[in-house]
Design a protein around this motif. Sequence first.
Motif, PDB file in Angstrom:
ATOM      1  N   GLY A 176      23.082  -2.797  21.110  1.00 52.08           N
ATOM      2  CA  GLY A 176      24.390  -2.464  20.543  1.00 52.08           C
ATOM      3  C   GLY A 176      25.271  -1.662  21.466  1.00 52.08           C
ATOM      4  N   ASP A 177      24.702  -1.082  22.513  1.00 52.56           N
ATOM      5  CA  ASP A 177      25.498  -0.337  23.486  1.00 52.56           C
ATOM      6  C   ASP A 177      26.202  -1.295  24.438  1.00 52.56           C
ATOM      7  N   GLU A 178      27.057  -0.743  25.303  1.00 59.36           N
ATOM      8  CA  GLU A 178      27.868  -1.555  26.206  1.00 59.36           C
ATOM      9  C   GLU A 178      27.702  -1.092  27.643  1.00 59.36           C
ATOM     10  N   ILE A 179      27.687  -2.053  28.564  1.00 59.37           N
ATOM     11  CA  ILE A 179      27.651  -1.785  29.995  1.00 59.37           C
ATOM     12  C   ILE A 179      28.795  -2.578  30.636  1.00 59.37           C
ATOM     13  N   ILE A 180      29.563  -1.948  31.501  1.00 61.50           N
ATOM     14  CA  ILE A 180      30.682  -2.606  32.164  1.00 61.50           C
ATOM     15  C   ILE A 180      30.213  -3.205  33.483  1.00 61.50           C
ATOM     16  N   LEU A 181      30.448  -4.522  33.667  1.00 60.87           N
ATOM     17  CA  LEU A 181      30.091  -5.225  34.899  1.00 60.87           C
ATOM     18  C   LEU A 181      31.331  -5.900  35.477  1.00 60.87           C
ATOM     19  N   PRO A 182      31.650  -5.659  36.756  1.00 60.68           N
ATOM     20  CA  PRO A 182      32.725  -6.421  37.402  1.00 60.68           C
ATOM     21  C   PRO A 182      32.333  -7.897  37.500  1.00 60.68           C
ATOM     22  N   THR A 183      33.342  -8.768  37.452  1.00 58.85           N
ATOM     23  CA  THR A 183      33.109 -10.200  37.574  1.00 58.85           C
ATOM     24  C   THR A 183      33.448 -10.681  38.982  1.00 58.85           C
ATOM     25  N   PRO A 184      32.758 -11.698  39.488  1.00 59.99           N
ATOM     26  CA  PRO A 184      31.555 -12.301  38.908  1.00 59.99           C
ATOM     27  C   PRO A 184      30.366 -11.376  39.111  1.00 59.99           C
ATOM     28  N   TRP A 185      29.486 -11.312  38.148  1.00 63.33           N
ATOM     29  CA  TRP A 185      28.362 -10.376  38.209  1.00 63.33           C
ATOM     30  C   TRP A 185      27.109 -11.042  38.764  1.00 63.33           C
ATOM     31  N   TYR A 186      26.180 -10.192  39.175  1.00 61.95           N
ATOM     32  CA  TYR A 186      24.860 -10.663  39.581  1.00 61.95           C
ATOM     33  C   TYR A 186      24.154 -11.152  38.319  1.00 61.95           C
ATOM     34  N   LEU A 206      28.067  -1.205  39.639  1.00 61.98           N
ATOM     35  CA  LEU A 206      28.697  -1.776  40.830  1.00 61.98           C
ATOM     36  C   LEU A 206      27.614  -2.306  41.756  1.00 61.98           C
ATOM     37  N   VAL A 207      27.873  -3.418  42.408  1.00 63.94           N
ATOM     38  CA  VAL A 207      26.977  -3.962  43.429  1.00 63.94           C
ATOM     39  C   VAL A 207      27.765  -4.069  44.721  1.00 63.94           C
ATOM     40  N   THR A 208      27.367  -3.304  45.737  1.00 62.29           N
ATOM     41  CA  THR A 208      28.067  -3.324  47.010  1.00 62.29           C
ATOM     42  C   THR A 208      27.087  -3.126  48.161  1.00 62.29           C
ATOM     43  N   PRO A 209      27.157  -3.998  49.203  1.00 66.56           N
ATOM     44  CA  PRO A 209      27.889  -5.252  49.261  1.00 66.56           C
ATOM     45  C   PRO A 209      27.538  -6.135  48.069  1.00 66.56           C
ATOM     46  N   PRO A 246      27.674 -11.946  43.767  1.00 61.48           N
ATOM     47  CA  PRO A 246      27.618 -13.014  44.767  1.00 61.48           C
ATOM     48  C   PRO A 246      28.761 -13.067  45.765  1.00 61.48           C
ATOM     49  N   THR A 247      29.757 -12.171  45.689  1.00 60.92           N
ATOM     50  CA  THR A 247      30.975 -12.378  46.488  1.00 60.92           C
ATOM     51  C   THR A 247      30.851 -11.923  47.935  1.00 60.92           C
ATOM     52  N   GLY A 248      29.965 -10.964  48.199  1.00 55.64           N
ATOM     53  CA  GLY A 248      29.853 -10.398  49.541  1.00 55.64           C
ATOM     54  C   GLY A 248      30.837  -9.281  49.808  1.00 55.64           C
ATOM     55  N   ALA A 249      31.681  -8.957  48.833  1.00 55.55           N
ATOM     56  CA  ALA A 249      32.685  -7.909  49.027  1.00 55.55           C
ATOM     57  C   ALA A 249      32.024  -6.551  49.255  1.00 55.55           C
ATOM     58  N   GLU A 250      32.552  -5.819  50.240  1.00 54.32           N
ATOM     59  CA  GLU A 250      32.090  -4.457  50.508  1.00 54.32           C
ATOM     60  C   GLU A 250      33.090  -3.492  49.882  1.00 54.32           C
ATOM     61  N   TYR A 251      32.639  -2.730  48.908  1.00 56.00           N
ATOM     62  CA  TYR A 251      33.549  -1.840  48.189  1.00 56.00           C
ATOM     63  C   TYR A 251      33.922  -0.643  49.063  1.00 56.00           C
ATOM     64  N   PRO A 252      35.214  -0.382  49.269  1.00 54.65           N
ATOM     65  CA  PRO A 252      35.647   0.746  50.094  1.00 54.65           C
ATOM     66  C   PRO A 252      35.115   2.076  49.563  1.00 54.65           C
ATOM     67  N   THR A 253      34.897   3.005  50.474  1.00 52.65           N
ATOM     68  CA  THR A 253      34.388   4.333  50.103  1.00 52.65           C
ATOM     69  C   THR A 253      35.251   4.982  49.028  1.00 52.65           C
ATOM     70  N   LYS A 254      36.561   4.882  49.194  1.00 47.81           N
ATOM     71  CA  LYS A 254      37.482   5.506  48.234  1.00 47.81           C
ATOM     72  C   LYS A 254      37.330   4.886  46.852  1.00 47.81           C
ATOM     73  N   LEU A 255      37.144   3.570  46.797  1.00 43.33           N
ATOM     74  CA  LEU A 255      37.007   2.889  45.513  1.00 43.33           C
ATOM     75  C   LEU A 255      35.730   3.310  44.798  1.00 43.33           C
ATOM     76  N   VAL A 256      34.628   3.382  45.530  1.00 47.47           N
ATOM     77  CA  VAL A 256      33.369   3.822  44.931  1.00 47.47           C
ATOM     78  C   VAL A 256      33.504   5.244  44.398  1.00 47.47           C
ATOM     79  N   GLN A 257      34.201   6.103  45.159  1.00 49.31           N
ATOM     80  CA  GLN A 257      34.417   7.481  44.718  1.00 49.31           C
ATOM     81  C   GLN A 257      35.243   7.520  43.435  1.00 49.31           C
ATOM     82  N   GLN A 258      36.242   6.665  43.340  1.00 48.59           N
ATOM     83  CA  GLN A 258      37.075   6.630  42.137  1.00 48.59           C
ATOM     84  C   GLN A 258      36.253   6.232  40.909  1.00 48.59           C
ATOM     85  N   VAL A 276      24.975   2.209  41.022  1.00 49.89           N
ATOM     86  CA  VAL A 276      25.426   1.556  42.252  1.00 49.89           C
ATOM     87  C   VAL A 276      24.235   0.840  42.876  1.00 49.89           C
ATOM     88  N   ASP A 277      24.262  -0.485  42.818  1.00 44.27           N
ATOM     89  CA  ASP A 277      23.200  -1.309  43.368  1.00 44.27           C
ATOM     90  C   ASP A 277      23.538  -1.619  44.817  1.00 44.27           C
TER      91      ASP A 277
END
Length: 220
Positions: free
Chosen positions: A102-112, A155-158, A161-173, A187-188
């Motif tokens: 019943g709880d919720e977890i937020i995942l960016p799309t597309p997710w692992y 968050l998964v970084t890198p 499946p996209t390969g995107a590397e999340y910027p340091t500032k974004l992870v901090q936010q 943070v995976d």
Amino acid sequence: MQARDWTTGVDFSPERPLMNFSQAAPLDPPPYELRQAIAEFALNDASAHLYGPVLGLPDLRAHVAQKMAKIYAGKVQENQIAITSGCNQAFTAAIATLAETGDEIILPTPWYFNHKMHLDMSGIKTIALPTDAQMLPDPDQAKQLITSRTKAIVLVTPNNPTGAEYPTKLVQQFYDLAKSSDIALVVDETYRDFDSRSGAPHKLFADPNWDETLIQLYSF
């Protein structure tokens, strides 16, 4: 398996090697020295055939803590480290401590896909967080998705499946958002060793109270 067939029975010159990175399942044996060490341990140390400590061998946990502290220029203690059989198990263990049906977890799309699959199996609702043209999520959008049932942002970084590397500032936010919202930030960093950038990919471990908000996953 189709990609694996491209390299089967084919010789490639040293100047133009072709290596299969299509999957995280090893296709080649470990180095001889490692196999030799494993064999010697199995033959000469009876403890190798018993259940070990639940959270992992103390020496290994201490070594991982020291390495992480060095990489991230932060403070990481042995008692903040747990060893699991792969990062999928680490994720399931982390979620088990955070959420229930019943709880919720937020995942960016597309997710692992394994993350979504485990949440479904656990009766936990996945809240989709859209990403932009660079496949990066927006903390402001994430803030709008947080409810009283939200337990974590993952968050998964890198990214897989996209390969995107999340910027340091974004992870901090995202860390600041999770902290202010009293939820966890998972943070995976399974693919940290493939990050094209030099230096630490984020500075979250610089916060002496990082373990009140952050759960970092890594695989080696």
